[in-house]
Motif scaffolding. Structure first.
Motif, PDB file in Angstrom:
ATOM      1  N   ASP A   2     -49.169  19.018 -39.445  1.00  0.00           N
ATOM      2  CA  ASP A   2     -47.727  19.032 -39.561  1.00  0.00           C
ATOM      3  C   ASP A   2     -47.114  17.896 -38.737  1.00  0.00           C
ATOM      4  OD1 ASP A   2     -45.129  21.244 -38.466  1.00  0.00           O
ATOM      5  OD2 ASP A   2     -45.268  20.180 -40.366  1.00  0.00           O
ATOM      6  N   LEU A   3     -45.963  17.396 -39.164  1.00  0.00           N
ATOM      7  CA  LEU A   3     -45.288  16.309 -38.453  1.00  0.00           C
ATOM      8  C   LEU A   3     -44.907  16.713 -37.032  1.00  0.00           C
ATOM      9  CD1 LEU A   3     -44.014  13.496 -38.454  1.00  0.00           C
ATOM     10  CD2 LEU A   3     -41.930  14.555 -39.335  1.00  0.00           C
ATOM     11  N   VAL A   4     -44.459  17.937 -36.873  1.00  0.00           N
ATOM     12  CA  VAL A   4     -44.075  18.403 -35.537  1.00  0.00           C
ATOM     13  C   VAL A   4     -45.286  18.445 -34.607  1.00  0.00           C
ATOM     14  CG1 VAL A   4     -43.126  20.350 -34.249  1.00  0.00           C
ATOM     15  CG2 VAL A   4     -42.133  19.713 -36.445  1.00  0.00           C
ATOM     16  N   LEU A   5     -46.418  18.905 -35.109  1.00  0.00           N
ATOM     17  CA  LEU A   5     -47.628  18.935 -34.279  1.00  0.00           C
ATOM     18  C   LEU A   5     -48.096  17.529 -33.923  1.00  0.00           C
ATOM     19  CD1 LEU A   5     -49.626  21.808 -35.996  1.00  0.00           C
ATOM     20  CD2 LEU A   5     -48.351  21.887 -33.863  1.00  0.00           C
ATOM     21  N   ALA A   6     -47.946  16.599 -34.859  1.00  0.00           N
ATOM     22  CA  ALA A   6     -48.314  15.213 -34.573  1.00  0.00           C
ATOM     23  C   ALA A   6     -47.414  14.632 -33.483  1.00  0.00           C
ATOM     24  CB  ALA A   6     -48.231  14.379 -35.844  1.00  0.00           C
ATOM     25  N   LEU A   7     -46.124  14.943 -33.528  1.00  0.00           N
ATOM     26  CA  LEU A   7     -45.209  14.457 -32.491  1.00  0.00           C
ATOM     27  C   LEU A   7     -45.475  15.106 -31.139  1.00  0.00           C
ATOM     28  CD1 LEU A   7     -41.875  14.228 -34.498  1.00  0.00           C
ATOM     29  CD2 LEU A   7     -43.342  12.358 -33.733  1.00  0.00           C
ATOM     30  N   VAL A   8     -45.819  16.380 -31.142  1.00  0.00           N
ATOM     31  CA  VAL A   8     -46.177  17.058 -29.889  1.00  0.00           C
ATOM     32  C   VAL A   8     -47.432  16.431 -29.295  1.00  0.00           C
ATOM     33  CG1 VAL A   8     -46.993  19.240 -28.926  1.00  0.00           C
ATOM     34  CG2 VAL A   8     -45.011  19.221 -30.434  1.00  0.00           C
ATOM     35  N   LEU A   9     -48.416  16.126 -30.146  1.00  0.00           N
ATOM     36  CA  LEU A   9     -49.632  15.467 -29.672  1.00  0.00           C
ATOM     37  C   LEU A   9     -49.305  14.101 -29.083  1.00  0.00           C
ATOM     38  CD1 LEU A   9     -52.737  15.473 -29.442  1.00  0.00           C
ATOM     39  CD2 LEU A   9     -52.781  14.450 -31.723  1.00  0.00           C
ATOM     40  N   PHE A  10     -48.377  13.367 -29.717  1.00  0.00           N
ATOM     41  CA  PHE A  10     -47.968  12.069 -29.194  1.00  0.00           C
ATOM     42  C   PHE A  10     -47.316  12.221 -27.824  1.00  0.00           C
ATOM     43  CE2 PHE A  10     -45.020   8.585 -28.533  1.00  0.00           C
ATOM     44  CZ  PHE A  10     -45.812   7.488 -28.825  1.00  0.00           C
ATOM     45  N   CYS A  11     -46.413  13.187 -27.680  1.00  0.00           N
ATOM     46  CA  CYS A  11     -45.711  13.383 -26.403  1.00  0.00           C
ATOM     47  C   CYS A  11     -46.661  13.782 -25.283  1.00  0.00           C
ATOM     48  CB  CYS A  11     -44.619  14.438 -26.569  1.00  0.00           C
ATOM     49  SG  CYS A  11     -43.248  13.882 -27.583  1.00  0.00           S
ATOM     50  N   THR A  13     -49.911  13.138 -25.151  1.00  0.00           N
ATOM     51  CA  THR A  13     -50.753  11.976 -24.879  1.00  0.00           C
ATOM     52  C   THR A  13     -49.981  10.932 -24.070  1.00  0.00           C
ATOM     53  OG1 THR A  13     -51.898  12.370 -26.972  1.00  0.00           O
ATOM     54  CG2 THR A  13     -52.228  10.233 -25.944  1.00  0.00           C
ATOM     55  N   TRP A  14     -48.707  10.700 -24.437  1.00  0.00           N
ATOM     56  CA  TRP A  14     -47.884   9.740 -23.721  1.00  0.00           C
ATOM     57  C   TRP A  14     -47.721  10.161 -22.263  1.00  0.00           C
ATOM     58  CZ3 TRP A  14     -43.519   9.132 -20.851  1.00  0.00           C
ATOM     59  CH2 TRP A  14     -42.992   7.853 -20.747  1.00  0.00           C
ATOM     60  N   SER A  15     -47.474  11.440 -22.029  1.00  0.00           N
ATOM     61  CA  SER A  15     -47.270  11.927 -20.658  1.00  0.00           C
ATOM     62  C   SER A  15     -48.524  11.755 -19.811  1.00  0.00           C
ATOM     63  CB  SER A  15     -46.863  13.401 -20.676  1.00  0.00           C
ATOM     64  OG  SER A  15     -45.667  13.577 -21.375  1.00  0.00           O
ATOM     65  N   VAL A  16     -49.666  12.087 -20.378  1.00  0.00           N
ATOM     66  CA  VAL A  16     -50.922  11.960 -19.617  1.00  0.00           C
ATOM     67  C   VAL A  16     -51.191  10.498 -19.283  1.00  0.00           C
ATOM     68  CG1 VAL A  16     -53.425  12.225 -19.801  1.00  0.00           C
ATOM     69  CG2 VAL A  16     -51.923  14.079 -20.528  1.00  0.00           C
ATOM     70  N   GLY A  50     -39.864   0.668 -16.311  1.00  0.00           N
ATOM     71  CA  GLY A  50     -39.645   0.235 -17.695  1.00  0.00           C
ATOM     72  C   GLY A  50     -40.872  -0.434 -18.288  1.00  0.00           C
ATOM     73  N   PHE A  51     -41.477  -1.348 -17.526  1.00  0.00           N
ATOM     74  CA  PHE A  51     -42.690  -2.021 -17.985  1.00  0.00           C
ATOM     75  C   PHE A  51     -43.817  -1.020 -18.217  1.00  0.00           C
ATOM     76  CE2 PHE A  51     -46.811  -3.828 -16.723  1.00  0.00           C
ATOM     77  CZ  PHE A  51     -46.977  -4.746 -17.751  1.00  0.00           C
ATOM     78  N   LYS A  52     -43.960  -0.072 -17.296  1.00  0.00           N
ATOM     79  CA  LYS A  52     -45.016   0.924 -17.428  1.00  0.00           C
ATOM     80  C   LYS A  52     -44.770   1.859 -18.604  1.00  0.00           C
ATOM     81  CE  LYS A  52     -46.351   0.614 -12.645  1.00  0.00           C
ATOM     82  NZ  LYS A  52     -46.526   1.254 -11.364  1.00  0.00           N
ATOM     83  N   ALA A  53     -43.502   2.163 -18.914  1.00  0.00           N
ATOM     84  CA  ALA A  53     -43.185   3.003 -20.072  1.00  0.00           C
ATOM     85  C   ALA A  53     -43.531   2.280 -21.372  1.00  0.00           C
ATOM     86  CB  ALA A  53     -41.716   3.399 -20.048  1.00  0.00           C
ATOM     87  N   VAL A  54     -43.226   0.984 -21.443  1.00  0.00           N
ATOM     88  CA  VAL A  54     -43.561   0.207 -22.647  1.00  0.00           C
ATOM     89  C   VAL A  54     -45.075   0.088 -22.788  1.00  0.00           C
ATOM     90  CG1 VAL A  54     -43.416  -2.086 -23.694  1.00  0.00           C
ATOM     91  CG2 VAL A  54     -41.389  -1.044 -22.690  1.00  0.00           C
ATOM     92  N   LEU A  55     -45.765  -0.208 -21.700  1.00  0.00           N
ATOM     93  CA  LEU A  55     -47.229  -0.302 -21.724  1.00  0.00           C
ATOM     94  C   LEU A  55     -47.852   1.028 -22.143  1.00  0.00           C
ATOM     95  CD1 LEU A  55     -49.799  -1.952 -21.053  1.00  0.00           C
ATOM     96  CD2 LEU A  55     -49.614  -1.029 -18.739  1.00  0.00           C
ATOM     97  N   THR A  56     -47.311   2.113 -21.619  1.00  0.00           N
ATOM     98  CA  THR A  56     -47.803   3.442 -21.972  1.00  0.00           C
ATOM     99  C   THR A  56     -47.601   3.724 -23.450  1.00  0.00           C
ATOM    100  OG1 THR A  56     -47.374   4.281 -19.767  1.00  0.00           O
ATOM    101  CG2 THR A  56     -47.523   5.907 -21.510  1.00  0.00           C
ATOM    102  N   THR A  57     -46.474   3.339 -24.000  1.00  0.00           N
ATOM    103  CA  THR A  57     -46.204   3.575 -25.411  1.00  0.00           C
ATOM    104  C   THR A  57     -47.175   2.795 -26.290  1.00  0.00           C
ATOM    105  OG1 THR A  57     -43.870   3.928 -24.895  1.00  0.00           O
ATOM    106  CG2 THR A  57     -44.423   3.477 -27.192  1.00  0.00           C
ATOM    107  N   ILE A  58     -47.456   1.555 -25.937  1.00  0.00           N
ATOM    108  CA  ILE A  58     -48.394   0.740 -26.717  1.00  0.00           C
ATOM    109  C   ILE A  58     -49.789   1.351 -26.681  1.00  0.00           C
ATOM    110  CG2 ILE A  58     -49.534  -1.514 -26.814  1.00  0.00           C
ATOM    111  CD1 ILE A  58     -46.849  -2.694 -25.790  1.00  0.00           C
ATOM    112  N   VAL A  59     -50.257   1.724 -25.502  1.00  0.00           N
ATOM    113  CA  VAL A  59     -51.586   2.321 -25.378  1.00  0.00           C
ATOM    114  C   VAL A  59     -51.636   3.670 -26.093  1.00  0.00           C
ATOM    115  CG1 VAL A  59     -53.244   3.266 -23.718  1.00  0.00           C
ATOM    116  CG2 VAL A  59     -52.109   1.099 -23.254  1.00  0.00           C
ATOM    117  N   THR A  60     -50.556   4.448 -25.990  1.00  0.00           N
ATOM    118  CA  THR A  60     -50.521   5.772 -26.601  1.00  0.00           C
ATOM    119  C   THR A  60     -50.594   5.697 -28.118  1.00  0.00           C
ATOM    120  OG1 THR A  60     -49.259   6.654 -24.761  1.00  0.00           O
ATOM    121  CG2 THR A  60     -49.193   7.907 -26.788  1.00  0.00           C
TER     122      THR A  60
END
Length: 92
Positions: A2-11, A13-16, A50-60
């Motif tokens: 499901d799309l919601v589960l995919a977004l939860v998995l993304f969030c 993963t991003w947090s970790v 900010g830099f770390k958030a962008v880097l985290t998003t790319i890696v995630t």
């Protein structure tokens, strides 16, 4: 999936990954020797959030893609690798 589960998995993963990236390159006021009265020695001088958030998003995005591929194609992977095909029988 499901799309919601995919977004939860993304969030999740991003947090970790974000909490793993946060301490990279930190110089504290205590390390620099410029601690003033009332200031914590462990406070970072330039945290670069900010830099770390962008880097985290790319890696995630890459890690999330790998996780989605594993989740989506798990039956084909399990059936093609001999020791994985026997796991269901072992766990029963």
């Amino acid at each position: 999936m499901d799309l919601v589960l995919a977004l939860v998995l993304f969030c999740i993963t991003w947090s970790v990954i974000f909490f793993a990236v946060l301490p990279w390159g930190i110089t504290t006021y205590g390390d620099a020797g410029s601690v003033e009265t009332g200031m914590a020695e462990s406070a970072p001088i330039r945290p670069r959030i900010g830099f770390k958030a962008v880097l985290t998003t790319i890696v995630t995005v890459f890690v999330w893609g790998i996780l989605l591929a594993i989740i989506y194609w798990w039956p084909e992977i399990r059936d093609s690798v001999s020791f994985l095909a026997n796991l269901e029988r072992i766990w029963e």
